[in-house]
Motif scaffolding. Structure first.
Motif, PDB file in Angstrom:
ATOM      1  N   LEU A 137      49.268  26.191  47.979  1.00 53.40           N
ATOM      2  CA  LEU A 137      49.794  24.845  47.736  1.00 53.40           C
ATOM      3  C   LEU A 137      49.664  24.074  49.042  1.00 53.40           C
ATOM      4  O   LEU A 137      50.338  24.395  50.017  1.00 53.40           O
ATOM      5  CB  LEU A 137      51.249  24.929  47.282  1.00 53.40           C
ATOM      6  N   SER A 138      48.768  23.081  49.079  1.00 57.48           N
ATOM      7  CA  SER A 138      48.437  22.457  50.354  1.00 57.48           C
ATOM      8  C   SER A 138      48.324  20.939  50.249  1.00 57.48           C
ATOM      9  O   SER A 138      47.814  20.419  49.245  1.00 57.48           O
ATOM     10  CB  SER A 138      47.104  23.028  50.864  1.00 57.48           C
ATOM     11  N   ASP A 139      48.773  20.244  51.272  1.00 58.56           N
ATOM     12  CA  ASP A 139      48.519  18.815  51.428  1.00 58.56           C
ATOM     13  C   ASP A 139      47.229  18.661  52.224  1.00 58.56           C
ATOM     14  O   ASP A 139      47.183  18.955  53.422  1.00 58.56           O
ATOM     15  CB  ASP A 139      49.673  18.135  52.184  1.00 58.56           C
ATOM     16  N   PHE A 140      46.162  18.202  51.543  1.00 55.42           N
ATOM     17  CA  PHE A 140      44.876  18.095  52.234  1.00 55.42           C
ATOM     18  C   PHE A 140      43.964  17.161  51.462  1.00 55.42           C
ATOM     19  O   PHE A 140      44.151  16.929  50.272  1.00 55.42           O
ATOM     20  CB  PHE A 140      44.232  19.482  52.354  1.00 55.42           C
ATOM     21  N   TYR A 141      42.951  16.613  52.155  1.00 54.37           N
ATOM     22  CA  TYR A 141      42.037  15.654  51.537  1.00 54.37           C
ATOM     23  C   TYR A 141      40.772  16.306  50.975  1.00 54.37           C
ATOM     24  O   TYR A 141      39.996  15.644  50.291  1.00 54.37           O
ATOM     25  CB  TYR A 141      41.646  14.551  52.528  1.00 54.37           C
ATOM     26  N   LEU A 142      40.532  17.583  51.264  1.00 50.98           N
ATOM     27  CA  LEU A 142      39.451  18.325  50.616  1.00 50.98           C
ATOM     28  C   LEU A 142      40.031  19.098  49.437  1.00 50.98           C
ATOM     29  O   LEU A 142      41.139  19.618  49.518  1.00 50.98           O
ATOM     30  CB  LEU A 142      38.778  19.285  51.600  1.00 50.98           C
ATOM     31  N   ASP A 143      39.273  19.199  48.348  1.00 51.02           N
ATOM     32  CA  ASP A 143      39.831  19.733  47.111  1.00 51.02           C
ATOM     33  C   ASP A 143      39.881  21.262  47.072  1.00 51.02           C
ATOM     34  O   ASP A 143      39.498  21.944  48.025  1.00 51.02           O
ATOM     35  CB  ASP A 143      39.063  19.183  45.898  1.00 51.02           C
ATOM     36  N   PHE A 164      46.196  24.746  44.568  1.00 51.53           N
ATOM     37  CA  PHE A 164      46.640  23.398  44.233  1.00 51.53           C
ATOM     38  C   PHE A 164      46.639  22.553  45.505  1.00 51.53           C
ATOM     39  O   PHE A 164      47.276  22.912  46.490  1.00 51.53           O
ATOM     40  CB  PHE A 164      48.041  23.423  43.620  1.00 51.53           C
ATOM     41  N   VAL A 165      45.925  21.434  45.461  1.00 52.26           N
ATOM     42  CA  VAL A 165      45.781  20.594  46.653  1.00 52.26           C
ATOM     43  C   VAL A 165      46.213  19.173  46.327  1.00 52.26           C
ATOM     44  O   VAL A 165      45.913  18.640  45.244  1.00 52.26           O
ATOM     45  CB  VAL A 165      44.321  20.599  47.164  1.00 52.26           C
ATOM     46  N   SER A 166      46.901  18.549  47.247  1.00 51.81           N
ATOM     47  CA  SER A 166      47.505  17.236  47.021  1.00 51.81           C
ATOM     48  C   SER A 166      46.502  16.178  46.577  1.00 51.81           C
ATOM     49  O   SER A 166      46.805  15.347  45.721  1.00 51.81           O
ATOM     50  CB  SER A 166      48.225  16.768  48.288  1.00 51.81           C
ATOM     51  N   CYS A 167      45.289  16.196  47.135  1.00 54.25           N
ATOM     52  CA  CYS A 167      44.316  15.145  46.822  1.00 54.25           C
ATOM     53  C   CYS A 167      43.884  15.167  45.364  1.00 54.25           C
ATOM     54  O   CYS A 167      43.439  14.145  44.824  1.00 54.25           O
ATOM     55  CB  CYS A 167      43.101  15.240  47.744  1.00 54.25           C
ATOM     56  N   GLU A 168      44.000  16.316  44.701  1.00 53.12           N
ATOM     57  CA  GLU A 168      43.590  16.414  43.302  1.00 53.12           C
ATOM     58  C   GLU A 168      44.650  15.882  42.347  1.00 53.12           C
ATOM     59  O   GLU A 168      44.351  15.577  41.186  1.00 53.12           O
ATOM     60  CB  GLU A 168      43.263  17.866  42.958  1.00 53.12           C
ATOM     61  N   PHE A 169      45.869  15.756  42.835  1.00 57.72           N
ATOM     62  CA  PHE A 169      46.965  15.256  42.010  1.00 57.72           C
ATOM     63  C   PHE A 169      47.463  13.893  42.492  1.00 57.72           C
ATOM     64  O   PHE A 169      48.243  13.243  41.811  1.00 57.72           O
ATOM     65  CB  PHE A 169      48.135  16.248  42.027  1.00 57.72           C
TER      66      PHE A 169
END
Length: 220
Positions: A137-143, A164-169
């Motif tokens: 579970l990561s906050d990041f701009y790459l998916d 699960f990455v922040s940029c995808e949601f």
């Protein structure tokens, strides 16, 4: 590592937890800028590329209330700005070519600057050996595909069950919105049994009552 039988799913952050960077996130962007200046047909200096990226990041963050953006959104904004300062550049290299060049450089730089946290990886393998589900579970701009590629490059592509990455949601951990999203997802399996993340500070999110850290690992 003590494994709590009550929890079926464990969440880990990626940067600063599973993988360490050998440099800062800002240094990654500077190296990216240097490489782009060398490889791109548009003869802009690395300093200009870096400044374009930083200003574009600030802009795409401000565009949305959630401050999350995809890598493609970022590169599109950079491309639009370059087209405005470099006459004829859009005719030399179309956006998709430019995007793929930027992404390749980004992935190569990130991969070269990452090293495994063997202690945490050992803990994850211990959890998996006990039949637990492990997610990133990561906050990041790459998916998530990029995160999966990083794991594959380090020989750990089967380490986790889901990413699960922040940029995808377009939601993040900082305000708790990403936690809420994941708690409702069937592919995370969290509706009935929310898990324990490692790598997040206690009280860092309004959702920490659902995601209680086992211990703290610094996050970049």
């Amino acid at each position: 590592m003590d494994i709590n039988k009550e929890y079926e799913i464990y969440f880990f952050d990626f940067f600063g937890t599973i993988m360490h960077r050998k440099c800062s996130g800002d240094d990654i962007k500077k190296i990216w800028s240097n490489q782009l200046a060398l490889l791109c047909k548009c003869k802009l200096s690395s300093r200009i590329w870096y400044e374009l990226r930083i200003s574009a990041e600030k802009y795409v963050c401000r565009k949305e209330n959630h401050y999350e953006f995809t890598y493609k959104e970022l590169i599109k904004e950079i491309y639009n700005r370059v087209s405005g300062i470099a006459e004829g550049y859009a005719d030399i290299l179309d956006f998709e070519q430019f995007y793929m060049l930027c992404l390749k450089i980004e992935l190569d730089v990130e991969t070269n600057m990452q090293e495994k946290n063997e202690e945490v990886i050992s803990q994850i393998k211990q959890l998996k050996g006990c039949g637990k589900k492990v997610c990133i579970l990561s906050d990041f701009y790459l998916d998530s595909q990029c995160i999966s590629r990083f794991l594959e490059k380090k020989g750990e592509n089967h380490l986790v069950d889901n990413i699960f990455v922040s940029c995808e949601f377009l939601k993040n951990k900082a305000d708790g919105s990403l936690y809420k999203e994941i708690l409702c997802r069937k592919d995370a399996g969290t509706q009935k049994a929310p898990g324990e993340p490692l790598g997040s500070s206690p009280g860092a999110s309004p959702m920490h009552r659902y995601f209680t850290p086992v211990h703290n690992i610094p996050i970049l």
